[in-house]
Design a protein around this motif. Structure first.
Motif, PDB file in Angstrom:
ATOM      1  N   ASP A  23      -8.488  -5.034   6.243  1.00 41.23           N
ATOM      2  CA  ASP A  23      -8.562  -3.729   5.583  1.00 41.23           C
ATOM      3  C   ASP A  23      -7.269  -3.441   4.818  1.00 41.23           C
ATOM      4  O   ASP A  23      -6.171  -3.519   5.381  1.00 41.23           O
ATOM      5  CB  ASP A  23      -8.809  -2.629   6.611  1.00 41.23           C
ATOM      6  CG  ASP A  23      -9.090  -1.291   5.971  1.00 41.23           C
ATOM      7  OD1 ASP A  23     -10.262  -0.996   5.705  1.00 41.23           O
ATOM      8  OD2 ASP A  23      -8.119  -0.546   5.705  1.00 41.23           O
ATOM      9  N   GLU A  24      -7.395  -3.072   3.548  1.00 40.59           N
ATOM     10  CA  GLU A  24      -6.214  -2.891   2.685  1.00 40.59           C
ATOM     11  C   GLU A  24      -5.352  -1.720   3.105  1.00 40.59           C
ATOM     12  O   GLU A  24      -4.163  -1.685   2.802  1.00 40.59           O
ATOM     13  CB  GLU A  24      -6.651  -2.728   1.227  1.00 40.59           C
ATOM     14  CG  GLU A  24      -7.271  -3.977   0.626  1.00 40.59           C
ATOM     15  CD  GLU A  24      -6.309  -5.157   0.645  1.00 40.59           C
ATOM     16  OE1 GLU A  24      -5.092  -4.947   0.517  1.00 40.59           O
ATOM     17  OE2 GLU A  24      -6.776  -6.303   0.806  1.00 40.59           O
ATOM     18  N   GLN A  25      -5.918  -0.723   3.778  1.00 37.54           N
ATOM     19  CA  GLN A  25      -5.137   0.416   4.240  1.00 37.54           C
ATOM     20  C   GLN A  25      -4.611   0.190   5.656  1.00 37.54           C
ATOM     21  O   GLN A  25      -3.447   0.445   5.943  1.00 37.54           O
ATOM     22  CB  GLN A  25      -5.990   1.695   4.198  1.00 37.54           C
ATOM     23  CG  GLN A  25      -6.391   2.129   2.808  1.00 37.54           C
ATOM     24  CD  GLN A  25      -5.182   2.471   1.944  1.00 37.54           C
ATOM     25  OE1 GLN A  25      -4.182   2.987   2.426  1.00 37.54           O
ATOM     26  NE2 GLN A  25      -5.283   2.171   0.657  1.00 37.54           N
ATOM     27  N   ARG A  43      -1.085 -11.925   6.137  1.00 35.11           N
ATOM     28  CA  ARG A  43      -1.443 -10.524   5.894  1.00 35.11           C
ATOM     29  C   ARG A  43      -0.332  -9.569   6.347  1.00 35.11           C
ATOM     30  O   ARG A  43      -0.013  -8.605   5.652  1.00 35.11           O
ATOM     31  CB  ARG A  43      -2.748 -10.185   6.631  1.00 35.11           C
ATOM     32  CG  ARG A  43      -3.972 -10.853   6.064  1.00 35.11           C
ATOM     33  CD  ARG A  43      -4.293 -10.312   4.684  1.00 35.11           C
ATOM     34  NE  ARG A  43      -4.762  -8.927   4.732  1.00 35.11           N
ATOM     35  CZ  ARG A  43      -4.830  -8.135   3.678  1.00 35.11           C
ATOM     36  NH1 ARG A  43      -4.438  -8.574   2.495  1.00 35.11           N
ATOM     37  NH2 ARG A  43      -5.270  -6.892   3.803  1.00 35.11           N
TER      38      ARG A  43
END
Length: 826
Positions: A676-678, A488
């Motif tokens: 979380d993508e942000q 990630r």
């Protein structure tokens, strides 16, 4: 007595200064008198000049005084040429100056100059290596050669391997270098024997000496003297095997005439021997066979204990290399597997405990004493402790199998105060698993391992480049890919390189800088923009006071309440003033504490309790402002007004979103951030902020606020909100701006209950106002391109130059380049 003791330690600076002065004098003396080039030629002394037959006597490197008696005895019937290394002193830069083949070249030059021929050679110890080079490399024709306790067989030298031995010699070399450079010796070291001994051995490459020994084709006598220092039965036997025409004789003593007479008789007998008729075929065949351990003597008793102690201390330098060396010693039969393994394990155990204890001592001092306090804070230690508490056992065990990570891991464990007994247990388990395997592996494939070392030597540079590249790729790419966290973070890193909003500011601003330079040429001033806000120092370019700016706004009811806290106050005065501010305005926690001079949210704290306020004020080292915390939505409104116009304009509006995540009751906070993508884009910033809760699992449904400040660099998300620009809002901002005399250009950071309140210009609270270096932060909207951002920033700076030029034309002063540079370098 205590005063005397204290005075003694207070005088260390004087003592150290005197030491440096004497050391400098020593180095200057060495250079001035050129002491380190003292007589670099080998000295060869002649005895018994009246005789026709001559013997060249080549001693070992040390303890050669015993040869004086031998020289006296030989000179009664022979001419003796005694080689003396004593004046073969230190050359600082020339590589391999002390190598055996260099000594051989000098001796060969002497022989050729003097015209000696038909010489017999007697060589002892290291002199045997020099003599071998004389015969094979310098093509000197000797009548016979006698080797006394010859050395040079790698398998019988120190740790039984070239690279391992070089490491030992290099370690000695470091000690000698320290002696040479840090001890004032005024040249005495340079003419001593110490430097010569280690340099001669480290410069001499023994890897090809075996083939050179086998190439000796003249009559050879090998003398073994067990009572003489340097005797190694295995080495003597190996020389005899490698030279098939050699004769081996052992004597008890070298000091009586019978020894000299016997050697002379043997030499004369050898001189009359024809090699091709005197060497059995079996010996020829035996000389061609690879090395065998049959003559290696296994140490026992006190010698074994001494060797084990040596291994224990060697682990303090390199644990893995020592394990390999111990395995090689076991492979060669010098010692058994169990003593080799146990001594390695014991050394590793002691050394790792010392690393931990050293870290423990360092941790107690790190955050309080220079230079450690410059790099380590209490927060760092707390963060590391929590991380180690959750991951420590796995890290300790893994580090044992990854060379190069143990020192940092074990010292860090001590620094952060990890539990001693837990540390002992896990690193003990790892050591017990690792050490027997490494020692055993080296014992089983030791010879093959050394062959790989030889191959490496030939391609060292390319191998080193390959290893460094492989390590870099492994650490930065391959290893991260093996874990979810690593994948990630790596994915986020790659995406940040694509998303321009995460690029370094110097990349974003480079074309803008070029444009401002063009504007400077147009307006004939590099700093005319500093006149854009005459009431703010340098127009707000750098070093402006937040409290000074906020105090300049006359409409104070539009501001969040604040007060300046001067760092010159004592802790109790600061605390009283801060609490007085809270009580005066009937505020509740949280409150905001921020540097009076600062940018991009650096140093801004959200204080949530009395104890937190007291702790932070105790570390205050520069002026801060304490400010009312305003809940609600945060916006950035960029405003400008030309001095010759009555009405200003809103350049842009930015909506700031403070990032939150929702807990699922399953994953830790660290995992939630990664998922979380942000949040993952600036995961390391969030990790640092929430270090004390990273491994907690929040309850399901809980909303966790990752960001408390509307700063893009700290993780807040920015969106273009120009659709909120209205006449009512402009009227409100215009009125506030005009109440601040001398302000024309900058960005208001506002807190409002809702976007609708902003549109109608109601319930606005200003928390900060920035000058000419303000950004039109709507550019960071993910929907905007890099080119949009550059175009917007260029337009912004064009307006700043225009306003500054108008003010300057009206008589307002501009800051000089020197003044701005001085503020930049503070």
């Amino acid at each position: 007595m205590s005063n005397l003791f204290s005075s003694f330690f207070k005088g260390w600076k004087l003592v150290f200064t005197l030491y440096l002065f004497v050391l400098l004098c020593s180095h200057l003396a060495v250079r001035y008198y050129d002491l380190n080039s003292y007589n670099t030629e080998i000295v060869i002394t002649e005895y018994g000049n009246g005789f026709d037959k001559a013997i060249l006597l080549i001693p070992t490197l040390q303890n050669e005084s015993y040869l004086e008696g031998l020289t006296d005895s030989l000179s009664l019937s022979r001419r003796v040429l005694h080689v003396n290394y004593q004046n073969y002193s230190n050359e600082l830069v020339e590589e391999n100056k002390y190598a055996a083949f260099e000594k051989a070249k000098k001796i060969a030059a002497f022989i050729e100059e003097k015209g000696f021929s038909n010489l017999d050679v007697i060589a002892h110890g290291f002199g045997s290596i020099v003599t071998t080079h004389l015969i094979t490399d310098q093509s000197i024709q000797f009548r016979t050669t006698t080797f006394i306790n010859p050395e040079g067989i790698i398998e019988y030298e120190l740790l039984s391997g070239y690279h391992l031995n070089q490491a030992v010699y290099a370690a000695k070399g470091i000690g000698y270098w320290l002696l040479d450079n840090l001890v004032p010796h005024f040249g005495l070291y340079d003419v001593s024997r110490l430097n010569r001994y280690y340099r001669a051995r480290i410069d001499t490459d023994l890897r090809n000496i075996r083939s050179k020994i086998g190439a000796i084709n003249i009559p050879v006598l090998i003398v073994g003297l067990p009572n003489l220092e340097g005797y190694n039965e295995g080495s003597v036997k190996e020389w005899e095997r490698l030279i098939p025409q050699s004769n081996l004789i052992e004597y008890d003593s070298i000091k009586d005439d019978s020894f000299v007479n016997s050697v002379i008789d043997e030499i004369e007998e050898l001189a009359g021997t024809e090699k091709e008729h005197s060497v059995p075929v079996s010996r020829e065949i035996k000389s061609l066979l690879p090395f065998s351990n049959e003559h290696v003597v296994r140490v026992s008793g006190y010698a074994l204990y001494a060797l084990m102690i040596l291994i224990i201390f060697s682990t303090f330098v390199s644990e893995d290399l020592t394990c390999i060396g111990a395995g090689l010693l076991a492979a060669k039969g010098v010692m058994g597997y169990w003593p080799a393994m146990i001594s390695s394990l014991l050394g590793i155990f002691i050394g790792d405990i010392l690393l931990y204890l050293g870290g423990r001592w360092l941790g107690d001092n790190a955050v309080h004493k220079a230079p450690f306090k410059w790099f380590i804070t209490e927060k760092d230690l707390q963060k590391s402790y929590r991380w180690f508490e959750a991951k420590g056992p796995m890290i300790i065990i893994a580090s044992r199998f990854i060379p190069g990570t143990r020192f940092a891991t074990y010292v860090s464990a001590g620094i952060i105060g990890a539990n001693f007994w837990v540390f002992i247990m896990y690193f003990g388990i790892a050591s017990i698993l690792w050490t027997p395997v490494l020692v055993g592996l080296a014992m089983v494939i030791g010879q093959e391992l050394m062959e790989y070392f030889y191959i490496y030597q030939e391609y060292a540079v390319w191998v080193l480049i390959g290893i460094i590249s492989s390590i870099f790729i492994s650490l930065k790419v391959i290893l991260p890919l093996t874990t979810y966290r690593g994948r990630r973070l790596l994915s986020a890193k790659l995406k940040r390189t694509i998303k321009w909003e995460f690029w370094p500011s110097y990349v974003i601003y480079f074309p803008v800088f070029i444009y401002t330079f063009i504007l400077a040429i147009k307006y004939r001033s590099l700093t005319v923009f500093t006149a854009a806000n005459p009431s703010i120092e340098a127009g707000g370019f750098i070093g402006e006071s937040k409290s000074g700016i906020l105090s300049g706004i006359k409409k104070q009811n539009s501001l969040a309440k604040f007060e300046l806290l001067k760092s010159s106050l004592t802790h109790s005065e600061l605390l009283n003033k801060a609490k007085g501010f809270i009580n005066k305005h009937e505020l509740d926690y949280p409150v905001v504490l921020k540097p009076d001079v600062g940018e991009r949210g650096k140093g801004v704290k959200i204080i949530k309790s009395d104890s937190e306020l007291e702790d932070i004020l105790s570390t205050l080292d520069k002026d801060h402002i304490i400010q009312e915390y305003i809940p609600g939505k945060e916006f950035g409104v960029f405003y400008f007004r030309y001095p010759n116009q009555d009405k200003g304009e809103i350049f842009s509006i930015t909506r700031k979103e403070l990032l939150t995540i929702k807990a699922d009751g399953i994953h830790s906070l660290e995992e939630l951030i990664l998922r979380d993508e942000q949040a993952v884009y600036l995961a390391n910033i969030h990790f640092d902020k929430h270090y004390d809760k990273l491994y907690d699992i929040p309850e399901e449904g809980k909303i966790i606020k990752l960001v408390e400040l509307g700063t893009h660099a700290l993780g807040a998300r920015f969106y273009d909100a120009n659709e909120l620009i209205t006449e009512e809002l402009l009227e409100k901002i215009d009125g506030v701006s005009k109440s601040f005399e001398g302000f024309y250009f900058g960005r208001f950071d506002l807190k409002i209950p809702s976007a609708n309140d902003l549109k109608i210009g109601e319930h606005i609270k200003i928390i900060e106002l920035n000058g000419v270096t303000s950004e039109s932060t709507n550019i960071y909207d993910p929907e905007h391109s890099y080119f949009f951002a550059v175009k917007t920033l260029m337009r912004q700076w064009k307006i700043a130059f225009e306003i500054g030029a108008q003010n300057h034309a009206s008589g307002e002063e501009i800051s000089t380049v020197t003044h701005l540079l001085s503020k930049l370098t503070r």
